[in-house]
Every structure is written in structure tokens, then in C-alpha cells.
Design an enzyme around this catalytic site. Sequence first.
Site, PDB file in Angstrom:
ATOM      1  CG  ASN A  10      -4.470   0.747  -0.921  1.00  0.00           C
ATOM      2  OD1 ASN A  10      -5.594   1.017  -1.321  1.00  0.00           O
ATOM      3  ND2 ASN A  10      -4.221  -0.302  -0.150  1.00  0.00           N
ATOM      4  CE  LYS A  12      -4.778   0.729   3.299  1.00  0.00           C
ATOM      5  NZ  LYS A  12      -4.314   0.170   4.549  1.00  0.00           N
ATOM      6  CG  HIS A  96      -4.447  -4.642   0.955  1.00  0.00           C
ATOM      7  ND1 HIS A  96      -4.864  -4.650   2.267  1.00  0.00           N
ATOM      8  CD2 HIS A  96      -3.548  -3.642   0.858  1.00  0.00           C
ATOM      9  CE1 HIS A  96      -4.232  -3.678   2.919  1.00  0.00           C
ATOM     10  NE2 HIS A  96      -3.441  -3.055   2.083  1.00  0.00           N
ATOM     11  CD  GLU A  98      -6.572  -2.647   4.804  1.00  0.00           C
ATOM     12  OE1 GLU A  98      -7.077  -2.194   3.760  1.00  0.00           O
ATOM     13  OE2 GLU A  98      -5.748  -2.010   5.488  1.00  0.00           O
ATOM     14  CD  GLU A 166       0.818  -3.340   1.642  1.00  0.00           C
ATOM     15  OE1 GLU A 166       0.980  -2.118   1.664  1.00  0.00           O
ATOM     16  OE2 GLU A 166      -0.295  -3.873   1.479  1.00  0.00           O
ATOM     17  N   GLY A 172      -1.440   0.611   8.838  1.00  0.00           N
ATOM     18  CA  GLY A 172      -2.377   1.515   9.497  1.00  0.00           C
ATOM     19  C   GLY A 172      -2.166   1.631  10.999  1.00  0.00           C
ATOM     20  CB  SER A 212       3.133   2.675   9.375  1.00  0.00           C
ATOM     21  OG  SER A 212       1.952   2.180   9.960  1.00  0.00           O
TER      22      SER A 212
HETATM   23  P1  PGA Z   1      -0.725   2.243   5.588  1.00  0.00           P
HETATM   24  O1  PGA Z   1      -1.332   1.139   4.588  1.00  0.00           O
HETATM   25  O2  PGA Z   1       0.304   3.010   4.829  1.00  0.00           O
HETATM   26  O3  PGA Z   1      -1.909   3.106   5.992  1.00  0.00           O
HETATM   27  O4  PGA Z   1      -0.143   1.512   6.739  1.00  0.00           O
HETATM   28  C1  PGA Z   1      -0.517   0.484   3.671  1.00  0.00           C
HETATM   29  C2  PGA Z   1      -1.346  -0.464   2.849  1.00  0.00           C
HETATM   30  O5  PGA Z   1      -2.240  -1.116   3.399  1.00  0.00           O
HETATM   31  O6  PGA Z   1      -1.130  -0.608   1.621  1.00  0.00           O
END
Ligand code: PGA
Length: 257
Positions: A10, A12, A96, A98, A166, A172, A212
Site C-alpha cells: 500500500n 498510500k 483503511h 486512515e 491492521e 506507520g 509496521s
Molecule cells: P505501515 O502501514 O506498514 O507503514 O505501518 C500499513 C498500512 O497502513 O497498510
Amino acid sequence: MARKFFVGGNWKCNGTVEEVKKIVTTLSEAEVPSEDVVEVVISPPFVFLPLVKTLLRRDFSIAAQNCWVRKGGAFTGEVSAEMLVNLGIPWVILGHSERRLLLNESNDFVADKVSYALSQGLKVIACVGETLEQRESGSAMAVVAAQTKAIAEQVMHWSNFVLAYEPVWAIGTGKVATPAQAQEVHFELRKWLHVNVGAEVAASTRIIYGGSVNGANCKELAAQPDVDGFLVGGASLKPEFIDIIKSATVKTTAKSE
Ligand code: PGA
């Protein structure tokens, strides 16, 4: 039914044309396990979808990061499921955290999106996960169960569906869930599917972990029996994404032992 390991990248809201070309070249040159062992799906921002689709190696697939909840029309700034189908984009990430948190996407809204995307023939990676506050108050499982319930009620073709666990506190932050923490929730989610949907769906649906994941922690996570792959954010923009794809072999080694 065996669950093929699934690794999503992803990206983003990141990248320039130059960076996209560089990442795709790195991926093209990489030696990774065969398609029988791992399904790899790359998810660039909308604007780069056609470019990535043209350049991406044929054994990898491609996902959008979102789509509109219904048929297209007067919805400024949105991209419809039909457009993705028209472009030949097979997958979409929905729900997601976010978007749930920053854009206030509710469980029902996410479920409606999943329903519409599946009805148009898209394959869906649907995300669930609790915040740190929810985990610390002991409600992590209740939160992900409620998110999963809203979505599951809309799923018609389970083979076109991947569930991504997640935890928000791990996304992140560099604070990855421990293998035991991930396994515990994946196990509970599979149990939830077993009880509420059926044994076959529970056994065949891939539940992938995100938050992460990196080249250093992927193998131990991949070895967990209910972890069927990853949704990778930050590390999917880096060469270590290849190591994460390769962690799929942990499953084949475990099987042949
Ligand atoms: P990350 O994000 O690996 O940067 O923690 C994972 C995600 O949001 O799919």
C-alpha cells in the site's frame, strides 16, 4: 482449502512518476517465489494506476486504495468501481483506518463500499483494526468483530475477499504487533468467520496483517498459523518489500517439514 500467501503493497499518498518507475523496476528485477506460493498486489495512488499497470511484472497484480460507494456520477473528486474495472484494475483496498479515522468512514459506509465493489467484480482487501485506546481498554476484539460483521454481511464472493487486520497503533509507528498479538486476533477473526459465516469460508479466507511490517519482522509474523500474508505500507516503497514477499516461503517450508 489452502490459503495462498498474500502480500499487498500500500503506497498510500506517496510517489512521483520517477519514483514509481524506480520502485517498479526494482520489483521487476527481483527474484521472488512463484505465483503458486505468493500473490503480490501493488497499490499505488489512483493517478499512477495506468502507469504501474503498464510497467508492472505480469505475475504481480494491482489494487486501487479506495473507490466510491455507488455508481459514478456527480461525485466530485471520487473514482468509481466501474472506472477501476474499465482500467483493468482487479483489486481495491477499502476501509483503511486512515480513511475511517481521517475521513470518518463508518463501519456501514465501508460495508456499502465493499458490497458495491464486489458487485462490480472487483476483489476487495477490507481493513479492520483497533486503536491503542481500544486495545488498552480491552475492547480490541469487540471492535474488529463489529467492523468485520458490517463487512461480512455484504460479502457475496468470499474468494474475492481478503481481510486485513491492521491495528491502528501499529500503522506507520514502527511499533509492530508481536507475532503472538497478531496470531491471537487472526485466530479470533477466523473463529468469528467460522461461527458467523461458515467453516469453509473461515478455512479459506485469507487474513493478512498490517502495521509496521518490515524485512526484519516479516518471517516471524508469517510463521503464525493464522497470518496469511501482509498489507505493507512504508516498507512497500523500499527494496525490503522483496524480503517481505519472500517470507511466503515460511509457509511452504512449514508444510513440507
Ligand atoms: P505501515 O502501514 O506498514 O507503514 O505501518 C500499513 C498500512 O497502513 O497498510
